[in-house]
Design a protein around this motif. Structure first.
Motif, mmCIF file in Angstrom:
data_model
loop_
_atom_site.group_PDB
_atom_site.id
_atom_site.type_symbol
_atom_site.label_atom_id
_atom_site.label_comp_id
_atom_site.label_asym_id
_atom_site.label_seq_id
_atom_site.Cartn_x
_atom_site.Cartn_y
_atom_site.Cartn_z
ATOM 1 N N ALA A 203 -0.549 4.180 4.415
ATOM 2 C CA ALA A 203 -1.181 4.047 5.729
ATOM 3 C C ALA A 203 -0.752 2.803 6.497
ATOM 4 C CB ALA A 203 -2.700 4.061 5.557
ATOM 5 N N MET A 204 -0.403 1.727 5.794
ATOM 6 C CA MET A 204 -0.118 0.472 6.486
ATOM 7 C C MET A 204 1.254 -0.105 6.146
ATOM 8 S SD MET A 204 -2.764 0.040 8.418
ATOM 9 C CE MET A 204 -2.896 -1.681 8.912
ATOM 10 N N THR A 205 2.177 0.740 5.685
ATOM 11 C CA THR A 205 3.539 0.300 5.407
ATOM 12 C C THR A 205 4.494 0.932 6.420
ATOM 13 O OG1 THR A 205 3.056 0.132 3.024
ATOM 14 C CG2 THR A 205 5.370 0.176 3.670
ATOM 15 N N TYR A 206 5.014 0.122 7.349
ATOM 16 C CA TYR A 206 5.881 0.624 8.422
ATOM 17 C C TYR A 206 5.277 1.871 9.065
ATOM 18 C CZ TYR A 206 9.501 -2.655 7.031
ATOM 19 O OH TYR A 206 10.194 -3.805 6.756
ATOM 20 N N SER A 207 4.020 1.762 9.418
ATOM 21 C CA SER A 207 3.277 2.917 9.932
ATOM 22 C C SER A 207 2.752 2.641 11.335
ATOM 23 C CB SER A 207 2.099 3.227 8.995
ATOM 24 O OG SER A 207 1.221 4.142 9.587
ATOM 25 N N THR A 208 2.780 3.661 12.186
ATOM 26 C CA THR A 208 2.200 3.517 13.518
ATOM 27 C C THR A 208 0.689 3.333 13.455
ATOM 28 O OG1 THR A 208 2.049 5.927 13.725
ATOM 29 C CG2 THR A 208 4.026 4.877 14.606
ATOM 30 N N LEU A 209 0.079 3.657 12.319
ATOM 31 C CA LEU A 209 -1.362 3.444 12.185
ATOM 32 C C LEU A 209 -1.719 1.975 12.382
ATOM 33 C CD1 LEU A 209 -4.196 4.492 11.516
ATOM 34 C CD2 LEU A 209 -3.660 4.137 9.091
ATOM 35 N N PRO B 74 -5.207 3.871 1.423
ATOM 36 C CA PRO B 74 -3.769 3.779 1.148
ATOM 37 C C PRO B 74 -3.191 5.125 0.759
ATOM 38 C CG PRO B 74 -5.007 2.938 -0.718
ATOM 39 C CD PRO B 74 -6.016 3.208 0.374
ATOM 40 N N GLY B 75 -1.902 5.249 0.922
ATOM 41 C CA GLY B 75 -1.204 6.466 0.513
ATOM 42 C C GLY B 75 -0.017 6.127 -0.362
ATOM 43 N N VAL B 76 0.881 7.077 -0.533
ATOM 44 C CA VAL B 76 2.053 6.909 -1.387
ATOM 45 C C VAL B 76 3.269 6.676 -0.501
ATOM 46 C CG1 VAL B 76 3.488 7.958 -3.176
ATOM 47 C CG2 VAL B 76 1.033 8.475 -3.074
ATOM 48 N N THR B 77 3.988 5.594 -0.749
ATOM 49 C CA THR B 77 5.158 5.294 0.075
ATOM 50 C C THR B 77 6.314 6.231 -0.244
ATOM 51 O OG1 THR B 77 6.035 3.699 -1.513
ATOM 52 C CG2 THR B 77 4.549 2.847 0.193
ATOM 53 N N SER B 78 7.212 6.377 0.724
ATOM 54 C CA SER B 78 8.398 7.206 0.507
ATOM 55 C C SER B 78 9.292 6.611 -0.565
ATOM 56 C CB SER B 78 9.176 7.358 1.813
ATOM 57 O OG SER B 78 9.577 6.089 2.314
ATOM 58 N N TYR B 79 9.396 5.275 -0.597
ATOM 59 C CA TYR B 79 10.291 4.683 -1.592
ATOM 60 C C TYR B 79 9.716 4.801 -3.006
ATOM 61 C CZ TYR B 79 7.374 0.510 -0.741
ATOM 62 O OH TYR B 79 6.317 -0.363 -0.583
ATOM 63 N N ALA B 80 8.382 4.761 -3.159
ATOM 64 C CA ALA B 80 7.785 4.967 -4.477
ATOM 65 C C ALA B 80 7.995 6.411 -4.932
ATOM 66 C CB ALA B 80 6.299 4.635 -4.444
ATOM 67 N N THR B 81 7.873 7.343 -4.002
ATOM 68 C CA THR B 81 8.107 8.747 -4.330
ATOM 69 C C THR B 81 9.558 8.974 -4.719
ATOM 70 O OG1 THR B 81 6.406 9.376 -2.730
ATOM 71 C CG2 THR B 81 7.871 11.110 -3.495
ATOM 72 N N ALA B 82 10.474 8.404 -3.936
ATOM 73 C CA ALA B 82 11.903 8.540 -4.232
ATOM 74 C C ALA B 82 12.237 7.938 -5.591
ATOM 75 C CB ALA B 82 12.730 7.861 -3.141
ATOM 76 N N ALA B 83 11.642 6.793 -5.904
ATOM 77 C CA ALA B 83 11.889 6.148 -7.196
ATOM 78 C C ALA B 83 11.410 7.022 -8.342
ATOM 79 C CB ALA B 83 11.201 4.789 -7.236
ATOM 80 N N ALA B 84 10.236 7.627 -8.184
ATOM 81 C CA ALA B 84 9.689 8.482 -9.233
ATOM 82 C C ALA B 84 10.557 9.718 -9.461
ATOM 83 C CB ALA B 84 8.264 8.890 -8.877
ATOM 84 N N LEU B 85 11.069 10.294 -8.375
ATOM 85 C CA LEU B 85 11.857 11.523 -8.482
ATOM 86 C C LEU B 85 13.253 11.281 -9.036
ATOM 87 C CD1 LEU B 85 10.872 13.300 -5.138
ATOM 88 C CD2 LEU B 85 10.157 13.917 -7.455
#
Length: 243
Positions: free
Chosen positions: A104-110, A130-141
């Motif tokens: 929600a608050m990482t490079y977000s327009t929110l 909070p939510g899940v960042t794209s980079y954390a998701t990419a790292a997990a995958l």
């Protein structure tokens, strides 16, 4: 006297179905209005697409354009107007959920909207999940470790100047490169030149049509189909291997 409603900022997605905190899903299912931001260049809200398959009242969704055109004055006016609209709903007793992709608050327009709500209606209740960042998701995958031991990790919006990016890579152990866009070809060329593409990773359009997940960038992929909604994970040196 009507009790004011609460504003909730919710990070949704990215990536595979179900990456949503339970608390955020409960808010989503009970909110009176759900604001889903949409880029002016896209017919659909990416944040809304991240919720496909989840049960919530879609008739309460209101898509709203988010503005990121580089003009600080226009951006400020846009989010001030949106904050006043949301505040009016809150004063009327309605609870509001606002979706944003990733955390929600990482490079977000929110972040712009929360700041505007703080200025326009400081006494109204609000909460951000909070939510899940794209980079954390990419790292997990991709099995990419975002930090081992005391490694220095940099989260960076991609610069236009590749010399600046080179300096950032060489001064950090790991770089999570966001907002790559049209610079993808230059980024891939730089990683190849530095000889580190083999231990870098990439994710594009996580959880959406056209998803691409690459655990290595050697050989370099075609940059023409990548860019928007992409994150590149860069490791300056090959990861340690333990016996």
């Amino acid at each position: 006297m009507t009790t004011p409603g609460t504003f909730y900022g919710l990070g949704v997605g990215p990536g595979p179905y179900g990456l949503l905190p339970v608390a955020a899903l409960e808010i989503l299912q009970t909110a009176d209005l759900i604001y889903a931001p949409r880029s002016r260049v896209s017919p659909d809200s990416v944040a809304l697409a991240a919720l496909d398959g989840l049960p919530f009242p879609r008739e309460r969704v209101r898509e709203v354009e988010f503005l990121m055109d580089g003009d600080d004055a226009r951006i400020g006016e846009h989010y001030a107007a949106l904050a006043r609209e949301i505040a009016a709903h809150q004063w009327a007793g309605r609870s509001i959920a606002y979706l944003t992709i990733g955390d929600a608050m990482t490079y977000s327009t929110l972040g712009y909207l929360v700041a505007a709500l703080t200025r326009e209606a400081p006494d109204l209740p609000r909460r951000v999940f909070p939510g899940v960042t794209s980079y954390a998701t990419a790292a997990a995958l991709t099995g990419f470790s975002l930090g081992e031991g005391k490694e220095r990790v940099l989260i960076l919006p991609c610069p236009d100047d590749m010399a600046a990016l080179r300096a950032d890579i060489l001064s950090h152990d790991v770089v999570a490169l966001m907002k790559v866009g049209r610079r993808m070809a230059d980024v891939l060329a730089l990683l190849t030149e530095l000889g580190i593409a083999e231990h870098c990773a990439l994710a594009h359009r996580l959880g959406l049509d056209g998803e691409v997940v690459l655990p290595s960038l050697a050989p370099a992929p075609d940059p023409g189909r990548l860019g928007y909604l992409s994150v590149v994970l860069i490791r300056r040196e090959a990861p340690r291997r333990f016996a």
